[in-house]
Enzyme design. Structure first.
Site, PDB file in Angstrom:
ATOM      1  N   CYS A 126      33.651  34.896  38.054  1.00 57.53           N
ATOM      2  CA  CYS A 126      33.009  35.415  39.265  1.00 57.53           C
ATOM      3  C   CYS A 126      31.679  36.077  38.918  1.00 57.53           C
ATOM      4  O   CYS A 126      31.018  35.688  37.937  1.00 57.53           O
ATOM      5  CB  CYS A 126      33.950  36.373  40.007  1.00 57.53           C
ATOM      6  SG  CYS A 126      33.417  36.708  41.700  1.00 57.53           S
TER       7      CYS A 126
ATOM      8  N   ASP B 250      38.118  44.480  41.672  1.00 56.73           N
ATOM      9  CA  ASP B 250      37.950  44.942  43.058  1.00 56.73           C
ATOM     10  C   ASP B 250      38.818  46.158  43.304  1.00 56.73           C
ATOM     11  O   ASP B 250      38.447  47.062  44.038  1.00 56.73           O
ATOM     12  CB  ASP B 250      38.280  43.824  44.040  1.00 56.73           C
ATOM     13  CG  ASP B 250      37.179  42.786  44.007  1.00 56.73           C
ATOM     14  OD1 ASP B 250      37.229  41.896  43.137  1.00 56.73           O
ATOM     15  OD2 ASP B 250      36.232  42.918  44.793  1.00 56.73           O
TER      16      ASP B 250
END
Ligand SMILES: O=C(COP(=O)(O)O)[C@H](O)[C@H](O)COP(=O)(O)O
Length: 329
Positions: free
Chosen positions: A135, A204
């Site tokens: 990512c 996250d």
């Protein structure tokens, strides 16, 4: 589209929409944008009543935290700013200033945290290492770039990160800094991992048990790394640690629209086809070598201590968070 009313300035709605539509993305950037939006809201408040101002700021908080459910950096940033309203503010002016100062202090903290993470994390990378990242994480990239700046020769495998291809952004950022990058589909990770010395990803949300929630595919990479005893590091600011998990909340996993996976025409011509597009997954703590934070590198099992020290109990209620379990059926 988030429904716009005359309540907040247009910029606040714009930030909320940009977070929801992933124009602003990545847990750290989302958190800073939310703090910035609250600051803009406070600066633009036109009323004259302290209690009304508090309600208005809490409404803005609600709007912002409703945009994306998984990254706890968003409610944590909002909680940080809302603390301004819990202090002894007796006038509208004092409350407005307190909100603006808290927002600024969050943004400043976030910037400093990234620098500290880079400093601690680069020590985990050795000259000649091949590093794999997934990512687009500013925290992970800051570690790689710092090691590169210290003169360590690195080679980075960046996964494409379907369906939104954040790996392209990572590749561009690293190439700009002069780091050698090879872009790979994440489905090739078990094949490629034999060439890899270190994996480093962002987060996250970090749960109280040390599990890390990050972009979908992270846990498969962790599994492949675990199989070959490749060290797997997570780089993250402590504002991605979830105080809610300390009191039993599970981390909501965002499911995004099918149109991110297949074209609208294909969807129309196959009305019976069901598509699932989970945006995040959970990597268990025993697959993680260490979590690189601005406070130092901690074992995943120490996450609960960090959460207790940093947050105590959650400041905002789940009602403001508007957290709803996603239906994955
Ligand atoms: O999973 C993602 C981004 O997902 P999305 O693109 O769906 O927001 C990142 O790895 C983390 O947010 C950490 O990023 P950072 O270290 O920049 O906070």
């Amino acid at each position: 589209m988030i429904k716009e009313t005359a309540l907040f300035p247009q910029q606040v709605y714009q930030i909320a929409n940009d977070i929801r539509d992933m124009k602003i993305r990545g847990a750290g950037r989302i958190a800073k944008a939310a703090a910035e939006a609250l600051k803009i809201a406070a600066e633009s408040y036109k009323g004259e009543d302290l209690e009304d101002f508090k309600r208005y700021i809490k409404e803005a908080a609600k709007l912002l935290t409703s945009t994306r459910p998984t990254a706890v950096s968003l409610p944590n940033a909002v909680s940080w700013v809302l603390k301004a309203l819990n202090t002894n503010v007796n006038t509208l002016q004092a409350a407005r200033e307190a909100v603006i100062n808290q927002a600024n202090s969050f943004i400043q903290y976030a910037d400093q945290a990234l620098r500290k993470i880079a400093e601690y994390g680069e020590k985990m990378l050795r000259d000649g290492d091949t590093v794999l990242t997934h990512c687009n994480s500013l925290a992970a990239i800051s570690v790689i770039v710092e090691a590169h700046k210290k003169g360590k020769k690195l080679h980075v495998f960046a996964t494409e990160t379907r369906p939104m291809y954040q790996g392209y952004i990572t590749s561009e950022m690293l190439l700009k800094e002069g780091v050698n990058v090879t872009l790979i589909p994440e489905s090739s990770v078990r094949q490629i991992i034999r060439k890899v010395d270190r994996v480093i990803v962002g987060a996250d949300t970090v749960a109280a048990n040390g599990a890390v929630v990050n972009k979908i595919g992270t846990s498969l990479i962790a599994l492949a790394a675990h199989e070959r005893a490749v060290d797997f590091f997570v780089a993250t600011e402590t504002f991605k640690f979830s105080p809610y998990t300390l009191i039993g909340d599970i981390v909501p996993i965002e499911f995004r629209p099918p149109s991110e996976i297949v074209g609208v025409d294909f969807l129309k011509s196959h009305p019976n086809l069901r598509i699932l597009n989970p945006a995040f997954d959970v990597t268990p703590p025993n697959y993680i070598t260490g979590i690189i934070t601005e406070l130092g590198i901690i074992p995943p099992k120490a996450a609960a201590i960090i959460i207790e020290e940093m947050y105590g109990r959650p400041v905002i209620s789940s009602e403001i968070l508007g957290r709803v379990e996603e239906d994955i059926s």
